[in-house]
Design a protein around this motif. Structure first.
Motif, PDB file in Angstrom:
ATOM      1  N   ILE A 138     -24.973  14.339  12.273  1.00  0.00           N
ATOM      2  CA  ILE A 138     -24.223  12.258  13.471  1.00  0.00           C
ATOM      3  C   ILE A 138     -25.676  11.808  13.230  1.00  0.00           C
ATOM      4  O   ILE A 138     -25.754  11.039  13.213  1.00  0.00           O
ATOM      5  N   MET A 139     -26.641  13.061  13.820  1.00  0.00           N
ATOM      6  CA  MET A 139     -27.631  12.371  13.939  1.00  0.00           C
ATOM      7  C   MET A 139     -29.180  11.461  13.375  1.00  0.00           C
ATOM      8  O   MET A 139     -29.875  10.178  13.734  1.00  0.00           O
ATOM      9  N   MET A 140     -28.799  11.743  12.204  1.00  0.00           N
ATOM     10  CA  MET A 140     -28.840  11.437  10.596  1.00  0.00           C
ATOM     11  C   MET A 140     -28.216  10.034   9.885  1.00  0.00           C
ATOM     12  O   MET A 140     -28.815   8.369  10.024  1.00  0.00           O
ATOM     13  N   ALA A 141     -27.014  10.161  11.231  1.00  0.00           N
ATOM     14  CA  ALA A 141     -26.121   8.658  10.707  1.00  0.00           C
ATOM     15  C   ALA A 141     -26.663   7.725  11.999  1.00  0.00           C
ATOM     16  O   ALA A 141     -26.220   6.823  11.617  1.00  0.00           O
ATOM     17  N   TRP A 142     -26.917   8.329  13.362  1.00  0.00           N
ATOM     18  CA  TRP A 142     -27.729   7.158  14.191  1.00  0.00           C
ATOM     19  C   TRP A 142     -28.545   6.733  13.486  1.00  0.00           C
ATOM     20  O   TRP A 142     -29.279   5.811  13.839  1.00  0.00           O
ATOM     21  N   ALA A 146     -29.446  -0.727  10.436  1.00  0.00           N
ATOM     22  CA  ALA A 146     -28.225  -0.693  10.204  1.00  0.00           C
ATOM     23  C   ALA A 146     -27.951  -1.595   8.950  1.00  0.00           C
ATOM     24  O   ALA A 146     -26.980  -1.984   8.498  1.00  0.00           O
ATOM     25  N   VAL A 147     -29.225  -2.285   8.400  1.00  0.00           N
ATOM     26  CA  VAL A 147     -29.243  -3.069   7.441  1.00  0.00           C
ATOM     27  C   VAL A 147     -28.888  -1.579   6.136  1.00  0.00           C
ATOM     28  O   VAL A 147     -28.409  -2.193   5.031  1.00  0.00           O
ATOM     29  N   THR A 148     -29.586  -0.873   6.929  1.00  0.00           N
ATOM     30  CA  THR A 148     -29.632   0.975   5.260  1.00  0.00           C
ATOM     31  C   THR A 148     -28.273   0.646   5.335  1.00  0.00           C
ATOM     32  O   THR A 148     -27.826   0.990   4.136  1.00  0.00           O
ATOM     33  N   GLY A 149     -27.876   1.404   6.108  1.00  0.00           N
ATOM     34  CA  GLY A 149     -26.319   1.557   6.651  1.00  0.00           C
ATOM     35  C   GLY A 149     -25.411   0.463   5.226  1.00  0.00           C
ATOM     36  O   GLY A 149     -24.511   1.178   4.673  1.00  0.00           O
ATOM     37  N   VAL A 196     -19.851   0.358  11.381  1.00  0.00           N
ATOM     38  CA  VAL A 196     -20.295   0.787  12.762  1.00  0.00           C
ATOM     39  C   VAL A 196     -19.573   1.733  13.220  1.00  0.00           C
ATOM     40  O   VAL A 196     -20.331   1.681  13.847  1.00  0.00           O
ATOM     41  N   VAL A 197     -18.263   2.011  13.254  1.00  0.00           N
ATOM     42  CA  VAL A 197     -18.329   3.475  13.672  1.00  0.00           C
ATOM     43  C   VAL A 197     -18.927   4.584  13.097  1.00  0.00           C
ATOM     44  O   VAL A 197     -19.202   4.892  13.875  1.00  0.00           O
ATOM     45  N   PRO A 202     -22.245   8.838  16.913  1.00  0.00           N
ATOM     46  CA  PRO A 202     -23.002  10.231  17.416  1.00  0.00           C
ATOM     47  C   PRO A 202     -23.903   9.534  18.338  1.00  0.00           C
ATOM     48  O   PRO A 202     -23.542  10.247  19.233  1.00  0.00           O
ATOM     49  N   PHE A 203     -24.540   8.488  19.236  1.00  0.00           N
ATOM     50  CA  PHE A 203     -24.045   8.249  20.272  1.00  0.00           C
ATOM     51  C   PHE A 203     -23.526   8.460  21.584  1.00  0.00           C
ATOM     52  O   PHE A 203     -23.625   9.336  22.130  1.00  0.00           O
ATOM     53  N   VAL A 204     -22.190   7.866  21.223  1.00  0.00           N
ATOM     54  CA  VAL A 204     -21.591   8.627  21.952  1.00  0.00           C
ATOM     55  C   VAL A 204     -20.833   9.764  21.671  1.00  0.00           C
ATOM     56  O   VAL A 204     -20.077  10.441  22.683  1.00  0.00           O
ATOM     57  N   ALA A 205     -21.004  10.512  20.810  1.00  0.00           N
ATOM     58  CA  ALA A 205     -20.611  12.417  20.905  1.00  0.00           C
ATOM     59  C   ALA A 205     -21.576  13.181  21.953  1.00  0.00           C
ATOM     60  O   ALA A 205     -21.628  13.942  22.181  1.00  0.00           O
ATOM     61  N   VAL A 206     -23.023  12.120  21.259  1.00  0.00           N
ATOM     62  CA  VAL A 206     -24.092  13.775  21.631  1.00  0.00           C
ATOM     63  C   VAL A 206     -23.966  13.070  22.804  1.00  0.00           C
ATOM     64  O   VAL A 206     -24.038  14.219  24.367  1.00  0.00           O
TER      65      VAL A 206
END
Length: 326
Positions: A138-142, A146-149, A196-197, A202-206
């Motif tokens: 999940i930290m990899m997603a964070w 934003a451009v790449t995602g 966006v979600v 990941p920030f919210v989860a951690v």
């Protein structure tokens, strides 16, 4: 009489010394109060230059008719509230831009907090090895920009070669050449919401997982012995205990999601080709840098800032009132 005069002078000297000690104590208190600000002065100076002055400049431009001519000549052309009147009197704001901004941000905030909470509860129940694996994933997603995602999600929903279109075409659900997910307003924002979600949870989860670790074990164990089910333990124990953390992640998510720019601008049609999908941030950018109407773009940016302040202050006050009632 001499003895009385001497006593009076002694009392005066004592009072003078007491006054001097009081003044010294007040000076020392002022110095102690000033020391933290002296330590913070360099950082506050940098923030003033990097944040406060640009904000003042944007507010100033919002009251002007400012375009390429004004950039070349350096002159100011103040028009008062004309930019705000034009924006607030434009039906495009009320029927398209504002609904896009508010509904999209609210959906993203709710889904981000819900998904982040579920992931945090999952991390709490996993063993050490799987917790490390899941946290890393999940930290990899964070960590993904934003451009790449955004480009990854564009590829996934590409009308001709995307994974979604290919899979639905394989089962005969759609005709790829007749289906474009980015032209329809609702499907466009559905994809943007997923983007966006995926980037924000990941920030919210951690953060929530760290807060869950502070809850004493005795509380949920006692509730379990009293017959409380999982939902009751979560709602009656977990949520009240870490409510301040929920408030922080909700406020931060609200600020981030209301000013989303790259995830909208980079998607097909999001840069202005499809006006139906514009939000306040992208609309401000287009007015400023595509149409060279910097005063109008600044006014839109100021309105977005005021909207964020109103929502944040209202949410904080609601939490304060709720806390006073507990």
């Amino acid at each position: 009489m001499p003895a009385e005069a001497g006593a009076a002078r002694a009392d005066e000297r004592g009072a003078a010394r007491a006054d001097e000690r009081a003044r010294a104590a007040r000076r020392a208190a002022r110095v102690r109060a000033l020391r933290p600000w002296l330590l913070l002065a360099p950082a506050l100076g940098v923030l003033a230059v990097l944040l406060f002055w640009p904000l003042v400049r944007v507010v100033s431009l919002s009251f002007q008719e400012y375009g390429l001519r004004q950039i070349n000549t350096g002159e100011s052309n103040y028009t008062g509230l004309d930019n705000y009147r034009e924006i607030l009197g434009d039906s495009f704001l009320w029927t398209t831009v504002l609904p896009n901004t508010v509904l999209f941000a609210v959906s993203c905030v709710v889904l981000t907090v819900v998904v982040g909470t579920l992931v945090a509860l999952l991390l709490q129940r996993l063993g050490k090895t799987w917790r490390v694996i899941c946290s890393t994933v999940i930290m990899m997603a964070w960590a993904m920009p934003a451009v790449t995602g955004t480009y990854v999600w564009i590829w996934i929903f590409d009308p001709l070669n995307g994974v979604v279109s290919g899979g639905l075409d394989a089962v005969g659900a759609i005709e790829p050449r007749e289906t474009n997910w980015f032209t329809d307003r609702w499907s466009f924002y559905a994809i943007a919401t997923l983007n966006v979600v995926h980037h924000g949870f990941p920030f919210v989860a951690v953060t929530l997982y760290a807060a869950l670790l502070t809850i004493p074990r005795e509380l949920p164990e006692a509730a379990l012995m009293d017959g409380a089910n999982a939902w009751q333990r979560f709602w009656r124990i977990t949520v009240p205990t870490i409510r301040p953390v929920f408030a922080v992640v909700t406020i931060l998510s609200t600020i981030w999601d209301f000013k989303v720019f790259a995830q909208i601008y980079l998607m097909p049609g999001g840069a202005g080709a499809n006006p139906d999908v514009l939000n306040l941030g992208v609309w401000s950018y287009i007015q400023s840098f595509s149409r060279n109407e910097y005063g109008m773009g600044s006014a839109i940016a100021v309105l977005l800032t005021l909207l964020l302040l109103a929502i944040t202050v209202g949410y904080v006050k609601a939490l304060a009132r709720e806390g006073d009632q507990l």
